[in-house]
Scaffold this active site. Structure first.
Site, PDB file in Angstrom:
ATOM      1  N   GLU A  87      -4.406 -17.850   2.003  1.00 53.68           N
ATOM      2  CA  GLU A  87      -4.506 -18.716   0.838  1.00 53.68           C
ATOM      3  C   GLU A  87      -3.350 -19.713   0.972  1.00 53.68           C
ATOM      4  OE1 GLU A  87      -4.196 -18.045  -3.897  1.00 53.68           O
ATOM      5  OE2 GLU A  87      -4.628 -16.281  -2.680  1.00 53.68           O
ATOM      6  N   ARG A 124      -0.958  -2.695   4.466  1.00 58.46           N
ATOM      7  CA  ARG A 124      -0.068  -3.823   4.468  1.00 58.46           C
ATOM      8  C   ARG A 124       1.246  -3.468   5.149  1.00 58.46           C
ATOM      9  NH1 ARG A 124       0.685  -8.061   0.831  1.00 58.46           N
ATOM     10  NH2 ARG A 124      -1.429  -8.432   0.202  1.00 58.46           N
ATOM     11  N   LYS A 145       4.323 -13.551  -1.525  1.00 63.05           N
ATOM     12  CA  LYS A 145       4.547 -14.992  -1.524  1.00 63.05           C
ATOM     13  C   LYS A 145       5.091 -15.475  -2.868  1.00 63.05           C
ATOM     14  CE  LYS A 145       0.474 -15.871   0.303  1.00 63.05           C
ATOM     15  NZ  LYS A 145      -0.737 -16.541   0.761  1.00 63.05           N
TER      16      LYS A 145
HETATM   17  P1  ATP Z   1       1.046 -12.127  -0.557  1.00 64.08           P
HETATM   18  O1  ATP Z   1       0.869 -10.881  -1.341  1.00 64.08           O
HETATM   19  O2  ATP Z   1       2.244 -12.137   0.307  1.00 64.08           O
HETATM   20  O3  ATP Z   1       0.949 -13.372  -1.364  1.00 64.08           O
HETATM   21  P2  ATP Z   1      -1.648 -12.416   0.178  1.00 64.08           P
HETATM   22  O4  ATP Z   1      -2.475 -11.262   0.524  1.00 64.08           O
HETATM   23  O5  ATP Z   1      -1.891 -12.967  -1.149  1.00 64.08           O
HETATM   24  O6  ATP Z   1      -0.142 -12.102   0.464  1.00 64.08           O
HETATM   25  P3  ATP Z   1      -3.091 -14.229   1.822  1.00 64.08           P
HETATM   26  O7  ATP Z   1      -2.761 -15.619   2.155  1.00 64.08           O
HETATM   27  O8  ATP Z   1      -4.260 -13.963   0.971  1.00 64.08           O
HETATM   28  O9  ATP Z   1      -1.789 -13.591   1.210  1.00 64.08           O
HETATM   29  O10 ATP Z   1      -3.169 -13.373   3.138  1.00 64.08           O
HETATM   30  C1  ATP Z   1      -3.897 -13.715   4.270  1.00 64.08           C
HETATM   31  C2  ATP Z   1      -4.209 -12.461   5.038  1.00 64.08           C
HETATM   32  O11 ATP Z   1      -3.028 -11.788   5.397  1.00 64.08           O
HETATM   33  C3  ATP Z   1      -5.033 -11.501   4.212  1.00 64.08           C
HETATM   34  O12 ATP Z   1      -6.067 -10.990   5.014  1.00 64.08           O
HETATM   35  C4  ATP Z   1      -4.057 -10.430   3.822  1.00 64.08           C
HETATM   36  O13 ATP Z   1      -4.716  -9.216   3.672  1.00 64.08           O
HETATM   37  C5  ATP Z   1      -3.083 -10.440   4.997  1.00 64.08           C
HETATM   38  N1  ATP Z   1      -1.766  -9.974   4.567  1.00 64.08           N
HETATM   39  C6  ATP Z   1      -1.038 -10.440   3.536  1.00 64.08           C
HETATM   40  N2  ATP Z   1       0.106  -9.736   3.396  1.00 64.08           N
HETATM   41  C7  ATP Z   1       0.097  -8.803   4.373  1.00 64.08           C
HETATM   42  C8  ATP Z   1       0.993  -7.758   4.766  1.00 64.08           C
HETATM   43  N3  ATP Z   1       2.136  -7.535   4.118  1.00 64.08           N
HETATM   44  N4  ATP Z   1       0.653  -6.984   5.814  1.00 64.08           N
HETATM   45  C9  ATP Z   1      -0.497  -7.199   6.479  1.00 64.08           C
HETATM   46  N5  ATP Z   1      -1.372  -8.153   6.166  1.00 64.08           N
HETATM   47  C10 ATP Z   1      -1.101  -8.952   5.124  1.00 64.08           C
HETATM   48 MG    MG Z   2      -4.477 -12.877  -1.052  1.00 64.24          MG
END
Ligand code: ATP
Ligand code: MG
Length: 704
Positions: A36, A262, A272
């Site tokens: 995102e 994660r 983020k």
């Molecule tokens: P955050 O919680 O840091 O904002 P998010 O899941 O909202 O992370 P996205 O941009 O949606 O961020 O993530 C893109 C991809 O990265 C998704 O498939 C998500 O599952 C994966 N991802 C995000 N954080 C992690 C993590 N800590 N470990 C492994 N994969 C992750």
């Molecule tokens: Mg997300």
């Protein structure tokens, strides 16, 4: 593209291998990374990137798309889009010509929504967001149906089109899927799939004033792109039924969603939103602050793509959330820089040393080895002269008993140069502070050895005062003082655990002259001090060169590993008795009734996991035990000794069985090796069987 070692196998790779065997999806493997664009990528995303792009690269014809999940116009920004692309490329991955945006599918998604309405599977609801929440029910109570749930198809079509046409204000109506308000899964209680938002989107501008929700968009975007394996993090496990529902109701291509744990890393945070807070409130200098766990921050700090990929390989992929020690991340960097970083000498806190018997005005060029790990990196010349700088810490006027560095009367070696002996100190008359140290050198010891075989106890790094170059050095420590700053029992905000000493700036360092032309981003090992990288932002702005300490030389990870081994050893000393591998709750011998009661807290500490037995064999010398190699979805097999031999005279029968393993026991050293868990079994002695499953759970799945 990337020269890292191949990733070890894991439960996702096993699923894909099985699918390929069965020729599912005509043997295609197609993954995607779906960020995102609402912030910079962090090390957690790197895990997902390595997994998705890695799997595509490992399979012939495999592809991985980059797709921006840009359904939330209010939080997104082109700055983030560009940074995400740059970070993925820097990590060494390539999406080819497959750069997509969920917003590209807005028209198609709208059509899908109309179809759901026509099938009677979606309706326009006029409840406010708060009312929808109130109607939703709880985990223990079913929800209530919206009064608008039974609107006619015609009315729904009309209202939804008018939503699109901008007739209604934000928040006045939504489109909802019509599923089941009594579902035990809250995500299935008529979730919202479209909302009204009169907000400009960074790509579609003002074309839309309704935006699809994430759950609706995500699976359908996967489907449109022909993704075969949609890999996401564990928090989406409960969303999978909804993911499947949309695809099934619309009868479109159905990718398989697979969830993994994660990544969390100790002493930092991984969200983020929280990282943005640190940036906006000025706790760090920006997303690229070298203390941030962002890719761009790690890169500025001196991390290499190779080290991050190596780290991601080492941590593996599992189904259970855990926190990885930051020492492992540092270990990966150290290993990489050890191979490639030239050694140089730099003095962070200079103390002047005058060699009284060295001729004034003379300079010698001494030969120094660039990298003992790699002779191909050659040698260089470093100037030696009468006045030098050494590290202030390397001199003590009154040395404590174990201090072997320079002190009055003591002789030490200067790296690549001579033995010197301290013959006096010069002090500031007013403050008494030592301003310089006087030494004599022994010309016979040139190169660092004495012809008479005399030994010194330490070797110091140094630079020639006149020839050295001024530099600023920034030392970093963990950004937080707590291992897990995000969760606090006392309810403290993560920001209250910020480490006030996470950055130390040393402005007056002196480094050897070969560093005068060091390039932005270049890595070095400062002898005895650590690995340092030329700062990519401030070195160009400031007149003097700025170095970031990327990582120290001390490897905590090696210590941690040693301690883990010791733990296993202690377990051995505690109990030398051969123990059955089957879990026996303590009870009287002839009491077949239930065991003593334990509280739920106690029980919840036991981590039960689904395991698949991959190998099973008898053990010579043991009448009770069978040696089992079990897959718990961790990317490696666990060895377990189970006391079930009487029940399985042919251990081969166990192979392929799905059993329950107590997964969080301390590894136990037994007579025949280390046992990492217990297999649950039932029945009487002599008539014992392992517990197995009916259905199709995966290795590593939680047993509850
Ligand atoms: P955050 O919680 O840091 O904002 P998010 O899941 O909202 O992370 P996205 O941009 O949606 O961020 O993530 C893109 C991809 O990265 C998704 O498939 C998500 O599952 C994966 N991802 C995000 N954080 C992690 C993590 N800590 N470990 C492994 N994969 C992750
Ligand atoms: Mg997300």
């Amino acid at each position: 593209m990337n020269n890292a070692k191949p990733a070890p196998s894991d439960f996702i790779r096993s699923i894909i291998a099985e699918d390929l065997k069965a020729n599912k999806n005509d043997g295609r493997v197609h993954t995607r990374f779906p960020p995102e664009p609402n912030g910079y990528l962090h090390i957690g995303h790197a895990k997902s990137i390595c997994l998705n792009f890695g799997i595509a690269a490992e399979n012939r014809g495999g592809l991985c798309n980059l797709r921006f999940d840009d359904t939330n116009p209010s939080k997104e920004d082109v700055e983030y889009v560009e940074s995400i692309k740059a970070d993925i490329q820097w990590l060494g991955f390539d999406w080819g010509d497959r750069l997509y945006y969920a917003s590209d599918y807005f028209e198609q998604l709208y059509e899908y929504a109309l179809q759901l309405i026509e099938y009677g599977k979606a309706y326009v609801c006029d409840l406010s967001l708060q009312e929808i929440k109130d109607y939703r029910g709880t985990l223990t109570e079913p929800g209530r149906e919206s009064p608008h749930r039974n609107r006619s198809v015609g009315e729904n079509l009309d209202l939804f089109k008018r939503m699109r046409d901008g007739e209604f204000p934000d928040g006045s109506r939504v489109l909802r899927a019509k599923i089941d308000m009594a579902s035990p899964n809250l995500n299935m209680r008529d979730p919202v799939i479209y909302r009204i938002l009169h907000t400009s989107h960074h790509r579609t501008g003002d074309t839309w004033c309704i935006y699809p929700m994430y759950d609706f968009t995500h699976g359908l975007s996967d489907s449109i792109e022909g993704i075969t394996h949609s890999i996401c993090t564990l928090e989406f496990e409960d969303h999978r039924p909804l993911y499947d529902w949309f695809l099934d109701e619309l009868k479109v291509f159905h990718p398989q969603q697979i969830e993994f744990a994660r990544l969390n890393v100790s002493y930092t945070i991984m969200s983020k939103r929280s990282l943005l807070e640190l940036v906006e409130l000025g706790f760090v200098s920006g997303w690229d602050d070298p203390r941030m766990p962002t890719i761009i921050g790690l890169r500025r700090r001196g991390f290499t793509p190779e080290s991050i990929r190596d780290f991601c390989n080492r941590i593996g992929v599992a189904k259970k959330d855990s926190t990885v020690d930051v020492a492992l991340l540092e270990h990966s960097l150290r290993e990489d820089l050890n191979k490639r970083a030239p050694r140089v000498m730099a003095v962070l806190r200079p103390l002047r040393v005058v060699i009284d018997n060295y001729p004034e005005g003379k300079t010698e060029q001494l030969e120094a080895i660039n990298n003992p790990e790699d002779p191909a990196m050659g040698t260089r010349k470093i100037p030696f002269s009468r006045v030098l700088y050494i590290e202030r810490d390397d001199f003590r006027e009154d040395p404590p008993s174990k201090f072997f560095r320079l002190s009055p009367g003591r002789e030490v070696r200067l790296r690549y140069a001579y033995f010197i002996r301290c013959v006096g100190v010069g002090k500031d008359e007013k403050t008494g502070e030592i301003t310089e140290v006087h030494c004599t050198y022994d010309p016979q010891t040139k190169g660092g050895d004495s012809p008479d075989g005399r030994k010194v106890k330490s070797t110091l790094h140094w630079v020639s005062a006149e020839h050295s170059v001024h530099a600023e050095v920034r030392l970093y420590d963990h950004l937080f003082t707590r291992e897990n700053p995000a969760t606090s029992k006392e309810g403290h905000d993560f920001k209250s655990f910020l480490n006030p000493n996470s950055l130390e700036i040393i402005e007056s360092c002196q480094v050897e002259p070969s560093l005068a032309n060091a390039a932005s981003g270049e890595h070095f090992q400062f002898e005895r001090l650590g690995y340092f990288t030329v700062d990519t932002v401030d070195s160009t702005k400031k007149g003097s060169i700025v170095f970031n300490r990327s990582v120290t030389l001390r490897d905590k990870w090696v210590k941690i590993e040693k301690a883990q081994k010791k733990e296993v050893k202690t377990a051995k000393e505690e109990k030398k008795v051969e123990r059955s591998g089957a879990l026996n709750v303590k009870r009287e011998k002839d009491d077949a009734g239930p065991a003593e009661e334990i509280g739920i807290d106690y029980f919840s500490k036991i981590d039960l996991r689904v395991a698949v037995i991959k190998e099973a064999s008898h053990i010579e010398g043991s009448e009770k035990l069978i040696r089992v190699m079990a897959d718990l979805g961790e990317g490696r097999l666990r060895q377990i000794f189970a006391g079930i031999r009487s029940a399985y005279p042919d251990p081969g029968k166990l192979v392929g069985k799905k059993v329950i393993v107590v997964a969080n026991l301390k590894p136990r050293k037994m007579k025949f090796g280390i046992s990492e868990g217990m297999i649950l079994s039932g029945g009487q002695e002599g008539n014992l069987s392992v517990t197995t499953f009916d259905g199709n759970p995966l290795p590593g799945d939680e047993v509850s």
